[in-house]
Design an enzyme around this catalytic site. Sequence first.
Site, PDB file in Angstrom:
ATOM      1  N   CYS A 386       0.830  -1.207   0.000  1.00 46.87           N
ATOM      2  CA  CYS A 386       0.000   0.000   0.000  1.00 46.87           C
ATOM      3  C   CYS A 386       0.868   1.263   0.000  1.00 46.87           C
ATOM      4  CB  CYS A 386      -0.973  -0.049   1.178  1.00 46.87           C
ATOM      5  SG  CYS A 386      -2.358   1.066   0.960  1.00 46.87           S
ATOM      6  N   HIS A 515      -3.522  -4.757   0.575  1.00 43.25           N
ATOM      7  CA  HIS A 515      -2.918  -5.303   1.802  1.00 43.25           C
ATOM      8  C   HIS A 515      -3.013  -6.827   1.761  1.00 43.25           C
ATOM      9  CE1 HIS A 515      -2.160  -1.643   4.086  1.00 43.25           C
ATOM     10  NE2 HIS A 515      -3.267  -1.161   3.533  1.00 43.25           N
ATOM     11  N   GLU A 517      -1.457  -8.974   3.248  1.00 41.81           N
ATOM     12  CA  GLU A 517      -1.248  -9.636   4.546  1.00 41.81           C
ATOM     13  C   GLU A 517      -2.550 -10.155   5.149  1.00 41.81           C
ATOM     14  OE1 GLU A 517      -0.663  -6.432   3.847  1.00 41.81           O
ATOM     15  OE2 GLU A 517      -1.137  -5.084   5.512  1.00 41.81           O
TER      16      GLU A 517
HETATM   17  N1  GLN Z   1      -1.669   6.868   3.320  1.00 43.17           N
HETATM   18  C1  GLN Z   1      -1.813   6.142   2.121  1.00 43.17           C
HETATM   19  C2  GLN Z   1      -3.195   6.306   1.510  1.00 43.17           C
HETATM   20  O1  GLN Z   1      -4.118   6.701   2.157  1.00 43.17           O
HETATM   21  C3  GLN Z   1      -1.496   4.669   2.327  1.00 43.17           C
HETATM   22  C4  GLN Z   1      -2.481   3.974   3.202  1.00 43.17           C
HETATM   23  C5  GLN Z   1      -2.051   2.588   3.618  1.00 43.17           C
HETATM   24  O2  GLN Z   1      -0.886   2.229   3.548  1.00 43.17           O
HETATM   25  N2  GLN Z   1      -2.986   1.791   4.078  1.00 43.17           N
HETATM   26  O3  GLN Z   1      -3.376   6.039   0.349  1.00 43.17           O
END
Ligand code: GLN
Length: 542
Positions: A386, A515, A517
């Site tokens: 992400c 994500h 994970e």
């Molecule tokens: N801050 C970033 C966004 O909002 C990444 C968010 C995250 O890693 N979950 O896109």
Amino acid sequence: MKAKFIVVTGGVLSGLGKGVVTSSIGNLLKAQGYKVTAIKLDPYINVDAGTMRPTEHGEVWVTEDGGETDQDLGNYERFLDTNVMKNHSITTGQVYNTVIQKERNLEYNGQCVEVIPHIPLEIKRRILEVTKQTQADFVLLEVGGTVGDYQSILYLEAMRALKRELKDLLYVHVVYLPVPGNIGEMKTKPAQHSIRFLNEAGIQPDYIIARSTKPIDDTRREKFSFLCNVDTSSVFAAPDVDNIYRIPLVFEQQGLDKHILNKFGLRYKKNKNKLWKSLIKKINMLKQEVNIGIIGKYFDVGDFTLEDSYISVIEAVKHAAWANNVKAKIQWINAKDFEKDPKKIETLQQYHGLIVPGGFGSSGVEGKIKAVQYAREHKIPYLGLCYGLQMAVIEFARNVCGLKDAHTTEFNPHTKNPVVIILEGQKKLLEQKQYGASMRLGTYEALLKKESMVSKLYKSSHAKERHRHRYEVNPEYHSTLEQHGLMLSGMSPDGKLVEYIELPHHPFFVATQAHPEFTSRPLRPNPLFFGFLEAAKKKLKE
Ligand code: GLN
């Protein structure tokens, strides 16, 4: 089979592993051939965990259907190998929200709406709704917080009342037995008090799970039996272990699953859970160890390190390591160190793999970008999750495409090269201060390029993973990035959003906007983590 319920409460301390106990009981019942699910009842007023700081509350777990919940749902999914949806997380905030809304809609027919009975009734309604939807044979109900907390009382009241109505319901109370260093003896007093408190709420535990550094002995079992009205055979030991996935087996050895089934009038079948058992056996024999560095920031709480903020990433690394027949030694790297002292970046050469996990906020961002650059240039396997994808895109844009001021508008709204931006819909939500449950959340599909490493890892031309973010790679830069050699290896089905990137001439340089994970399970590691650990193992052998 009519659903049977097991209520799990905790006493003495928070963080004593109630979630793992709940999940482990579920794991054993599932191995007996039953359909099992779990619900977390949380006493906080937040409608969901999405607005909480990770250092405050640990990781925010994301469900397939886009719920932002307590991290215990992650344990349920990992131990039960079953997806649980967002309505498996019940919070005081949700319960009050519904009751107040119903009152406004005249659904209480002019009654005076009160905390008792309407709040416990709404809690019960939600539990029964999930029970019906899942058609589970066993529903585990984990009550968050510690017995004795003022905010848990309404949940205990609901749990008490549920027994009268449902009959097939057992209470498990998890307590902590300290062994103070200066005394050297295991003490039961705090646990006795917490059981007293449960009794005051009208609940008599059927089982006591004794968490401690060591297994509980017979003398203390008898103490519980005499003082708290439980049989000595209903007190089970849960000593500290090196690997949480061993807990189901620790309980099985003591016959907890058999005891529970017999209590419900069901037969116990021997020799189940074979795959799980052979995994635990295999882990015990693993010798080789790869060094994995996680470059994050939600670690420090006072003088202590709180790994809970990244629990699913840690677990996903472990699962993938085991599948590659190695152990993973995870180390925490503070990105700010590289900002203060640029020479420190050389310390990264000791790692066989580096991860930049999810994150919000600008602190440490330049250090993270430096770390990604190091991984790219020194051919250290890199996995970006992400935020970790966004950092990789910024780094590539700056150092390969030559866009020196490339940045995300999350931290530099005025950059001339906004390679990571917020799209119109998200921007409006923020302007209206609609922060709760408004990110791009839950499972989204991506189409994978045929010749990509990700399609090989997923063994498919598409992949589905869970998301939780607001920012995206700016579509205006897609072609520049590609022209300079970055492969946009997975895109949203409409082709507009970047879901995966990779570098073709690197041993492993893969990042995703999702994500992954959250879909990793002990016996079924996530494909991206698997590939990452495979590359780390190769690096170790070099
Ligand atoms: N801050 C970033 C966004 O909002 C990444 C968010 C995250 O890693 N979950 O896109």
